[in-house]
Design an enzyme around this catalytic site. Structure first.
Site, short mmCIF file in Angstrom:
data_model
loop_
_atom_site.label_atom_id
_atom_site.label_comp_id
_atom_site.label_asym_id
_atom_site.label_seq_id
_atom_site.Cartn_x
_atom_site.Cartn_y
_atom_site.Cartn_z
N PRO A 18 0.85 -1.19 0.00
CA PRO A 18 0.00 0.00 0.00
C PRO A 18 0.88 1.24 0.00
CG PRO A 18 0.07 -1.01 2.20
CD PRO A 18 0.83 -1.92 1.28
N MET A 19 0.63 2.16 -0.92
CA MET A 19 1.42 3.40 -0.96
C MET A 19 0.54 4.57 -1.38
SD MET A 19 5.06 2.40 -2.66
CE MET A 19 4.40 1.25 -3.84
N GLN A 72 -6.94 -1.02 2.73
CA GLN A 72 -6.28 -0.67 3.98
C GLN A 72 -6.94 0.54 4.63
OE1 GLN A 72 -2.36 1.32 4.50
NE2 GLN A 72 -1.68 -0.65 5.30
N CYS A 103 1.85 3.78 9.51
CA CYS A 103 2.09 5.09 8.90
C CYS A 103 2.82 6.02 9.89
CB CYS A 103 0.77 5.73 8.47
SG CYS A 103 1.07 7.35 7.77
N LYS A 142 -0.70 -4.27 8.99
CA LYS A 142 0.68 -3.96 8.59
C LYS A 142 1.27 -3.10 9.71
CE LYS A 142 3.29 -2.01 4.69
NZ LYS A 142 3.47 -0.59 5.02
N ASN A 203 8.61 -7.04 4.43
CA ASN A 203 8.62 -5.80 3.64
C ASN A 203 9.82 -4.95 4.07
OD1 ASN A 203 7.08 -2.69 4.17
ND2 ASN A 203 7.54 -3.43 2.11
N GLY A 204 10.37 -4.23 3.10
CA GLY A 204 11.42 -3.28 3.44
C GLY A 204 12.71 -3.50 2.67
N ASP A 205 13.08 -2.45 1.89
CA ASP A 205 14.39 -2.40 1.22
C ASP A 205 14.56 -3.43 0.11
OD1 ASP A 205 14.84 -0.37 2.95
OD2 ASP A 205 16.39 -1.36 4.13
N ARG A 228 8.84 0.71 -2.66
CA ARG A 228 9.60 1.62 -3.53
C ARG A 228 10.32 0.90 -4.66
NH1 ARG A 228 12.71 4.26 1.32
NH2 ARG A 228 12.45 2.10 1.97
C1 LIG Z 1 5.09 7.13 -1.15
C2 LIG Z 1 4.82 6.10 -0.08
C3 LIG Z 1 3.52 5.97 0.42
C4 LIG Z 1 3.25 5.01 1.40
N1 LIG Z 1 1.96 4.85 1.83
C5 LIG Z 1 1.65 3.81 2.67
C6 LIG Z 1 0.30 3.51 2.99
O1 LIG Z 1 -0.65 4.16 2.54
N2 LIG Z 1 0.08 2.47 3.84
C7 LIG Z 1 1.10 1.70 4.36
O2 LIG Z 1 0.85 0.76 5.11
N3 LIG Z 1 2.39 1.98 4.06
C8 LIG Z 1 2.68 2.99 3.21
N4 LIG Z 1 3.99 3.21 2.85
C9 LIG Z 1 5.04 2.31 3.37
C10 LIG Z 1 5.31 1.15 2.39
O3 LIG Z 1 4.15 0.35 2.21
C11 LIG Z 1 6.46 0.27 2.87
O4 LIG Z 1 6.15 -0.27 4.12
C12 LIG Z 1 7.78 1.04 2.98
O5 LIG Z 1 7.98 1.90 1.88
C13 LIG Z 1 8.98 0.07 3.08
O6 LIG Z 1 9.04 -0.77 1.96
P1 LIG Z 1 10.09 -0.52 0.73
O7 LIG Z 1 11.45 -0.46 1.34
O8 LIG Z 1 9.86 -1.69 -0.19
O9 LIG Z 1 9.74 0.80 0.13
C14 LIG Z 1 4.29 4.18 1.91
C15 LIG Z 1 5.58 4.34 1.41
C16 LIG Z 1 5.86 5.27 0.42
C17 LIG Z 1 7.26 5.39 -0.10
#
Ligand SMILES: Cc1cc2nc3c(=O)[nH]c(=O)nc-3n(C[C@H](O)[C@H](O)[C@H](O)COP(=O)(O)O)c2cc1C
Length: 348
Positions: A18-19, A72, A103, A142, A203-205, A228
């Site tokens: 979710p982003m 979510q 968040c 999450k 999740n992460g990185d 990302r």
């Molecule tokens: C632009 C952006 C928006 C995000 N929005 C949400 C969101 O709405 N809900 C959520 O649970 N996490 C949100 N996240 C967190 C991501 O889901 C994820 O947990 C975090 O970026 C780490 O994963 P990554 O390293 O693969 O980016 C957001 C992250 C980014 C970069």
């Protein structure tokens, strides 16, 4: 470990995270085409859903091809969360409801929403129980690893969530105070997996398909969630799938193929959004991500960050493909693949 919703035939399903402002319907559909097994909406305020706020409700729209999909929701008021879950279930019928306890944004945590809840695990449980009451769908959540370094304890948080009734849990192993700094502590995903009976999504990185495989191998997680790492490269899912299945990794698309995928994405956005200029402006960030790493990308990005229509994008891409820069990109790609083939033959 069985997920409480369909995840396709893959042993280790891949999730588009979710982003906010990114995992919108067109991007979710694109990632499904490129191999994401499950997608999740961006976080939506329970209050906004309950009050039928137009902007919130518009973000709840999804197409039949997006299933399996989770919606979510976030909020610190258990009653609002229960009512929101109930409304989403009745009207939109996703495959599951996911609760955001991760968040880190000030506006959200100030009202104890998102990761703000992690300061009070009784409240976390109260919210989960309320949401479970409000829906017949599976409820998941999450989380981050904790509010702060002192309160860092993802296993304790995960056990409380499981006890309150969530059926799967995704962990982004950073604390709220870390925001996005430092690195994600994958060993905490492994610890959570060892402690819980429900599926754990890591999740992460994850920046490359190889990272997805590494996370699975190092943590034993049941599913892998990419945020990302999907920016400007939705094909990461297909590549990660191949590696997780023990297959050779499909090649990274060429520059021309990349541009074609970016234009496919743009067309989906154009068809979805009512305001064409607003949609093109909002899309600029995706365009910047699609050209990352190409020769002369700074100049290309500058041009793309100024577009007000999708027609302009086609022109910019066409000119780039005719330029010497594109030839350099093709040369780099051939060189890279020859180098990696030679490295592989040395390693073998
Ligand atoms: C632009 C952006 C928006 C995000 N929005 C949400 C969101 O709405 N809900 C959520 O649970 N996490 C949100 N996240 C967190 C991501 O889901 C994820 O947990 C975090 O970026 C780490 O994963 P990554 O390293 O693969 O980016 C957001 C992250 C980014 C970069």
């Amino acid at each position: 470990m069985r997920f409480p919703y369909p995840t396709g035939s893959s042993a280790v399903p891949l999730f588009l995270a979710p982003m906010a402002g990114v995992s919108e319907s067109p991007f979710r559909r694109l990632c499904r085409v490129w191999g994401a097994d499950v997608v999740v909406t961006e976080f939506l305020s329970a209050e906004g859903i309950r009050r039928e706020n137009e902007a919130t409700i518009s973000k709840l729209r999804f197409g039949p091809e997006e299933h399996p999909i989770g919606v979510q929701i976030f909020g610190a008021d258990p009653v609002a969360m229960r009512e929101a879950a109930s409304a989403v279930t009745e009207v939109f019928q996703p495959d599951y409801i996911d609760i955001n306890f991760g968040c880190p944004v000030k506006k959200v945590v100030r009202r104890n929403g998102g990761s703000g809840c992690l300061k009070d695990l009784d409240l976390v449980q109260e919210i989960i129980r309320a949401v479970v009451q409000g829906t017949h769908l599976p409820v998941t959540c999450k989380i981050r690893s904790g509010w702060s370094e002192e309160m860092r304890d993802p296993v304790a948080i995960g056990l409380r969530c499981q006890d309150a009734g969530v059926k799967a849990i995704a962990l982004h192993p950073r604390t709220r105070t870390q925001m996005y700094t430092g690195h994600a502590h994958w060993e905490e995903i492994a610890a959570l997996k060892a402690a819980l009976e429900i599926p754990v999504i890591g999740n992460g990185d994850i920046k490359t398909a190889a990272d997805a495989l590494r996370m699975r191998e190092q943590t034993g997680c049941d599913g892998v969630m990419i945020a990302r790492g999907s920016f400007g490269q939705p094909w990461i899912f297909r590549q990660a799938r191949a590696l997780l299945d023990g297959q050779p990794m499909p090649a990274t698309p060429s520059t021309a193929e990349r541009f074609a995928i970016a234009l496919d994405h743009a067309r989906m956005v154009q068809a979805y959004e009512a305001d064409p200029i607003g949609a093109a402006i909002e899309f600029r960030k995706h365009l910047g991500w699609y050209v990352k790493g190409l020769p002369n990308s700074a100049d290309l990005r500058k041009q793309l960050h100024a577009v007000n229509s999708f027609d302009e994008v086609e022109g910019i891409f066409a000119r780039y493909l005719e330029s010497d820069w594109a030839h350099e990109a093709a040369h780099d790609a051939t060189h890279d693949s020859a180098e990696s083939a030679s490295e592989e033959s040395h390693a073998a």
